[in-house]
Design a protein around this motif. Structure first.
Motif, PDB file in Angstrom:
ATOM      1  N   GLN A  39      43.201  44.689  39.724  1.00  0.00           N
ATOM      2  CA  GLN A  39      42.648  44.986  40.804  1.00  0.00           C
ATOM      3  C   GLN A  39      41.885  43.986  41.376  1.00  0.00           C
ATOM      4  N   SER A  40      41.023  43.209  40.540  1.00  0.00           N
ATOM      5  CA  SER A  40      40.302  42.107  40.932  1.00  0.00           C
ATOM      6  C   SER A  40      41.128  41.033  41.633  1.00  0.00           C
ATOM      7  N   VAL A  41      42.445  40.743  41.215  1.00  0.00           N
ATOM      8  CA  VAL A  41      43.444  39.989  41.589  1.00  0.00           C
ATOM      9  C   VAL A  41      43.974  40.307  42.896  1.00  0.00           C
ATOM     10  N   ALA A  42      44.327  41.453  42.916  1.00  0.00           N
ATOM     11  CA  ALA A  42      45.288  42.118  44.028  1.00  0.00           C
ATOM     12  C   ALA A  42      44.147  42.258  45.193  1.00  0.00           C
ATOM     13  N   LEU A  43      42.868  42.578  45.133  1.00  0.00           N
ATOM     14  CA  LEU A  43      42.046  42.972  46.029  1.00  0.00           C
ATOM     15  C   LEU A  43      41.249  41.604  46.598  1.00  0.00           C
ATOM     16  N   ALA A  44      41.492  40.533  45.951  1.00  0.00           N
ATOM     17  CA  ALA A  44      40.572  39.341  46.160  1.00  0.00           C
ATOM     18  C   ALA A  44      40.567  38.705  47.614  1.00  0.00           C
ATOM     19  N   SER A  45      41.762  39.255  48.424  1.00  0.00           N
ATOM     20  CA  SER A  45      41.565  38.659  49.633  1.00  0.00           C
ATOM     21  C   SER A  45      40.983  39.647  50.513  1.00  0.00           C
ATOM     22  N   LEU A  46      40.528  40.686  50.234  1.00  0.00           N
ATOM     23  CA  LEU A  46      39.971  42.046  50.871  1.00  0.00           C
ATOM     24  C   LEU A  46      38.559  41.970  50.528  1.00  0.00           C
ATOM     25  N   ALA A  47      38.162  41.867  49.370  1.00  0.00           N
ATOM     26  CA  ALA A  47      36.626  41.930  49.018  1.00  0.00           C
ATOM     27  C   ALA A  47      36.368  41.125  47.806  1.00  0.00           C
ATOM     28  N   ARG A  48      34.814  40.801  47.684  1.00  0.00           N
ATOM     29  CA  ARG A  48      34.334  39.955  46.381  1.00  0.00           C
ATOM     30  C   ARG A  48      33.974  41.221  45.301  1.00  0.00           C
ATOM     31  N   CYS A  49      34.910  40.950  44.390  1.00  0.00           N
ATOM     32  CA  CYS A  49      34.876  41.997  43.145  1.00  0.00           C
ATOM     33  C   CYS A  49      33.863  41.653  42.021  1.00  0.00           C
ATOM     34  N   VAL A  50      33.258  42.430  41.853  1.00  0.00           N
ATOM     35  CA  VAL A  50      32.160  42.222  40.651  1.00  0.00           C
ATOM     36  C   VAL A  50      32.274  43.294  39.823  1.00  0.00           C
ATOM     37  N   VAL A  51      32.489  42.742  38.441  1.00  0.00           N
ATOM     38  CA  VAL A  51      32.590  44.110  37.360  1.00  0.00           C
ATOM     39  C   VAL A  51      31.321  43.855  36.720  1.00  0.00           C
ATOM     40  N   PRO A  52      30.294  44.757  36.797  1.00  0.00           N
ATOM     41  CA  PRO A  52      28.929  44.602  35.621  1.00  0.00           C
ATOM     42  C   PRO A  52      29.168  44.927  34.187  1.00  0.00           C
ATOM     43  N   ASP A  53      28.413  44.380  33.553  1.00  0.00           N
ATOM     44  CA  ASP A  53      28.091  44.692  32.097  1.00  0.00           C
ATOM     45  C   ASP A  53      26.946  45.625  32.049  1.00  0.00           C
ATOM     46  N   TYR A  54      27.046  46.468  30.938  1.00  0.00           N
ATOM     47  CA  TYR A  54      26.048  47.493  30.781  1.00  0.00           C
ATOM     48  C   TYR A  54      25.079  47.252  29.779  1.00  0.00           C
ATOM     49  N   GLY A  55      25.403  45.971  28.976  1.00  0.00           N
ATOM     50  CA  GLY A  55      24.813  45.494  27.894  1.00  0.00           C
ATOM     51  C   GLY A  55      24.452  46.970  26.859  1.00  0.00           C
ATOM     52  N   MET A  56      23.322  46.974  26.469  1.00  0.00           N
ATOM     53  CA  MET A  56      22.682  47.932  25.418  1.00  0.00           C
ATOM     54  C   MET A  56      22.279  49.227  25.926  1.00  0.00           C
ATOM     55  N   MET A 239      44.232  55.600  31.735  1.00  0.00           N
ATOM     56  CA  MET A 239      44.003  54.260  31.723  1.00  0.00           C
ATOM     57  C   MET A 239      44.738  53.959  32.849  1.00  0.00           C
ATOM     58  N   ALA A 240      44.650  54.482  34.167  1.00  0.00           N
ATOM     59  CA  ALA A 240      45.523  54.274  35.068  1.00  0.00           C
ATOM     60  C   ALA A 240      45.324  52.765  35.824  1.00  0.00           C
ATOM     61  N   THR A 241      44.239  52.456  35.869  1.00  0.00           N
ATOM     62  CA  THR A 241      44.033  50.842  36.565  1.00  0.00           C
ATOM     63  C   THR A 241      44.864  49.874  35.556  1.00  0.00           C
ATOM     64  N   MET A 242      45.048  49.999  34.196  1.00  0.00           N
ATOM     65  CA  MET A 242      45.643  49.249  33.542  1.00  0.00           C
ATOM     66  C   MET A 242      47.288  49.564  33.426  1.00  0.00           C
ATOM     67  N   GLU A 243      47.519  50.727  33.347  1.00  0.00           N
ATOM     68  CA  GLU A 243      48.867  51.402  33.287  1.00  0.00           C
ATOM     69  C   GLU A 243      49.729  51.309  34.376  1.00  0.00           C
ATOM     70  N   ARG A 244      49.339  51.252  35.315  1.00  0.00           N
ATOM     71  CA  ARG A 244      49.904  51.481  36.718  1.00  0.00           C
ATOM     72  C   ARG A 244      48.964  50.614  37.946  1.00  0.00           C
ATOM     73  N   PRO A 245      48.907  49.493  37.436  1.00  0.00           N
ATOM     74  CA  PRO A 245      48.010  48.458  38.227  1.00  0.00           C
ATOM     75  C   PRO A 245      48.495  48.488  39.854  1.00  0.00           C
ATOM     76  N   VAL A 246      49.827  48.418  40.011  1.00  0.00           N
ATOM     77  CA  VAL A 246      50.287  48.061  41.275  1.00  0.00           C
ATOM     78  C   VAL A 246      49.783  49.257  42.056  1.00  0.00           C
ATOM     79  N   ALA A 247      50.166  50.360  41.652  1.00  0.00           N
ATOM     80  CA  ALA A 247      49.881  51.762  42.423  1.00  0.00           C
ATOM     81  C   ALA A 247      48.486  51.645  42.481  1.00  0.00           C
ATOM     82  N   VAL A 248      47.591  51.810  41.646  1.00  0.00           N
ATOM     83  CA  VAL A 248      46.078  51.615  41.615  1.00  0.00           C
ATOM     84  C   VAL A 248      45.549  50.936  42.739  1.00  0.00           C
ATOM     85  N   SER A 249      45.901  49.493  42.598  1.00  0.00           N
ATOM     86  CA  SER A 249      45.443  48.509  43.744  1.00  0.00           C
ATOM     87  C   SER A 249      45.938  48.916  44.907  1.00  0.00           C
TER      88      SER A 249
END
Length: 261
Positions: A39-56, A239-249
């Motif tokens: 999704q980060s690749v597919a939506l790169a022209s539409l939005a600035r994508c950020v995936v945060p890390d929750y740490g501990m 795991m829809a984002t990984m299993e069906r990346p085109v559909a979810v994107s």
């Protein structure tokens, strides 16, 4: 005296220099950027994508506050997968004014159930943690992740396939992070009161064969959110984002393009 840009065709408007809208993509339990990679690749022209890390972080609220700090703009679109959907709903409780639109994928909103159901969930999670501490994160993932994908994805275990990518993602986390996130999920807040107050465009999506966060739960969730759109991702487990990346994107691209509140 004005000058004409020689690279701009006459009569054509100049390309927009406005910054892209921000999109905060929240990962689930033991997940990282890989769960949103397509999704980060597919939506790169539409939005600035950020995936945060929750740490501990060991609470849903602490995860939400970290995610808010990572947001690349004062206002943003917000999408959460699995545990990330619960974090997204906590952000809607803490700072709804910052969220322009919301997407909840393969997730839930209810707290830990009472009685024997709670004890069963607690025992299952701590048994997995014991496996992670005793035999390693990959060994734990081999057992835990079997129910997270569509059954057909388990027939051929090849390097680079979805199941192997999931195991690699799990292996990048430590048992201590696993323990912290288990604690957060066992103490998860009841987000039911949040749902009715959501006033931004909302997408609720779920894999048809998601047994971890079943479709019926998403139907209930969408019914509680004013104006929410419910979408089903066919031939997909949790795991829809990984299993069906085109559909979810595609669903997320339509959601980003929909009129605002």
């Amino acid at each position: 005296m004005s000058q004409t840009d020689p690279f701009q065709p006459a009569g054509q408007p100049a390309p927009s220099t406005a910054p892209l809208p921000a999109l905060l993509l929240l990962p689930g339990l033991l997940c990282d950027q890989a769960v949103w990679a397509a999704q980060s690749v597919a939506l790169a022209s539409l939005a600035r994508c950020v995936v945060p890390d929750y740490g501990m972080s060991d609470s849903i609220e602490a995860m939400a506050r970290l995610a808010l700090q990572a947001a690349p703009a004062p206002r943003f679109a917000l999408a959460g997968h699995s545990m990330g959907g619960r974090v997204a709903l906590e952000i809607m409780r803490l700072a709804p004014e910052r969220v322009e639109r919301l997407a909840l994928l393969d997730t839930g909103y209810q707290p830990l159930p009472d009685g024997s159901a709670a004890e069963h969930e607690r025992a299952q999670r701590y048994a997995l943690l014991a496996t992670a501490r005793g035999h390693g994160m990959r060994a734990m993932g081999e057992a835990w992740a079997l129910g997270m994908v569509h059954p057909t994805r388990l027939a051929d275990r090849l390097p680079g396939d979805v199941f192997e990518e999931i195991l690699a993602m799990i292996e990048r986390k430590s048992p201590d992070i696993f323990a912290a996130q288990i604690q957060a999920l066992l103490a998860r807040p009841d987000a039911t009161p949040v749902l009715g107050g959501i006033a931004c465009p909302t997408l609720v999506a779920c894999g048809r064969q998601d047994t971890w966060s079943p479709l019926a739960r998403h139907v209930q969730m969408a019914d509680r959110i004013p104006g929410a759109r419910l979408a089903v991702v066919e031939e997909s487990g949790h795991m829809a984002t990984m299993e069906r990346p085109v559909a979810v994107s595609g669903l997320l691209a339509d959601w980003l393009a929909a009129p605002g509140a």
